[in-house]
Design an enzyme around this catalytic site. Structure first.
Site, short mmCIF file in Angstrom:
data_model
loop_
_atom_site.label_atom_id
_atom_site.label_comp_id
_atom_site.label_asym_id
_atom_site.label_seq_id
_atom_site.Cartn_x
_atom_site.Cartn_y
_atom_site.Cartn_z
N ASP A 116 -0.07 5.17 0.87
CA ASP A 116 -0.27 6.16 1.94
C ASP A 116 -0.50 5.46 3.29
O ASP A 116 -1.38 4.63 3.42
CB ASP A 116 -1.46 7.06 1.60
CG ASP A 116 -1.28 7.74 0.25
OD1 ASP A 116 -0.15 8.16 -0.07
OD2 ASP A 116 -2.27 7.85 -0.50
N ASP B 289 0.87 -1.16 0.00
CA ASP B 289 0.00 0.00 0.00
C ASP B 289 0.92 1.23 0.00
O ASP B 289 2.10 1.13 0.33
CB ASP B 289 -0.88 -0.04 1.26
CG ASP B 289 -1.61 1.26 1.48
OD1 ASP B 289 -2.31 1.70 0.56
OD2 ASP B 289 -1.48 1.84 2.59
MG LIG Z 1 -2.93 3.19 3.44
#
Ligand SMILES: [Mg+2]
Ligand SMILES: [Zn+2]
Length: 183
Positions: free
Chosen positions: A10, A8
């Site tokens: 952010d 992932d």
């Molecule tokens: Mg995230």
């Protein structure tokens, strides 16, 4: 077939400031670059899988996301690390046309992982997903990957409640060490 570590973006690689897209808002989390470098050196494909509903919401464009990813790549390269590919979902059902669709790629759906699998000939069952939210864990589970949860904030605790026994660590570096030592 190759093994991958899906990351992932952010809240996992960089600080989640909410709809991050300006290069100057990129702030790597501690251990991200080193963890990615360790995974590169161990022969894993390292692939970013990220929901970017800010595109659907009109906060920024696909071009902005691509420019941000180029910047992230340059910052990682300076630390001897690299991302092999970036996959993002630009959709949101409540967004603006043409992005306001119920797509198959917005996490928790596994569409982006499956697309990467086909593009790179990845063995999903020996691959990992590292993320900071329950939607990351759900996408990993749907794709058949092993999952590691990053962080110690509200999302993390919510995520832990949502699945059976995910491994939890505090940084991508910890996750990388766990992965390379697991087999
Ligand atoms: Mg995230
Ligand atoms: Zn999508």
């Amino acid at each position: 077939m190759r093994r991958a570590v899906f990351l992932d973006r952010d809240g996992t690689i960089n600080v989640d400031k909410g709809y991050v897209y300006r290069p100057e808002d990129l702030e790597l989390l501690p251990g991200s670059a080193e963890g990615i470098r360790i995974l590169n050196e161990a022969g894993f494909l390292v692939i970013v899988i990220t929901n970017q509903a800010g595109i659907a919401r009109g906060y920024y464009t696909e071009k902005d996301v691509q420019v941000f990813h180029e910047h992230l790549q340059n910052v990682l390269n300076a630390e001897g690390a690299h991302i092999d590919a970036f996959y993002y979902c630009p959709h949101h059902p409540e967004g603006l046309p043409p992005y306001n669709v119920e797509c198959e790629c917005r996490k928790p759906k596994p569409g982006l992982i499956l697309r990467a699998q086909a593009d790179w000939d990845i063995d999903l069952h020996s691959s990992w997903f590292v993320g900071d939210k329950s939607t990351d864990l759900a996408a990993a589970k749907a794709a058949g990957c092993m999952a590691i949860l990053i962080g110690s904030d509200q999302y993390c605790f919510r995520a832990i409640k949502s699945v059976e026994g995910p491994v939890m660590v505090s940084t991508v570096l910890n996750a990388a060490n766990l992965i390379i030592n697991s087999k």
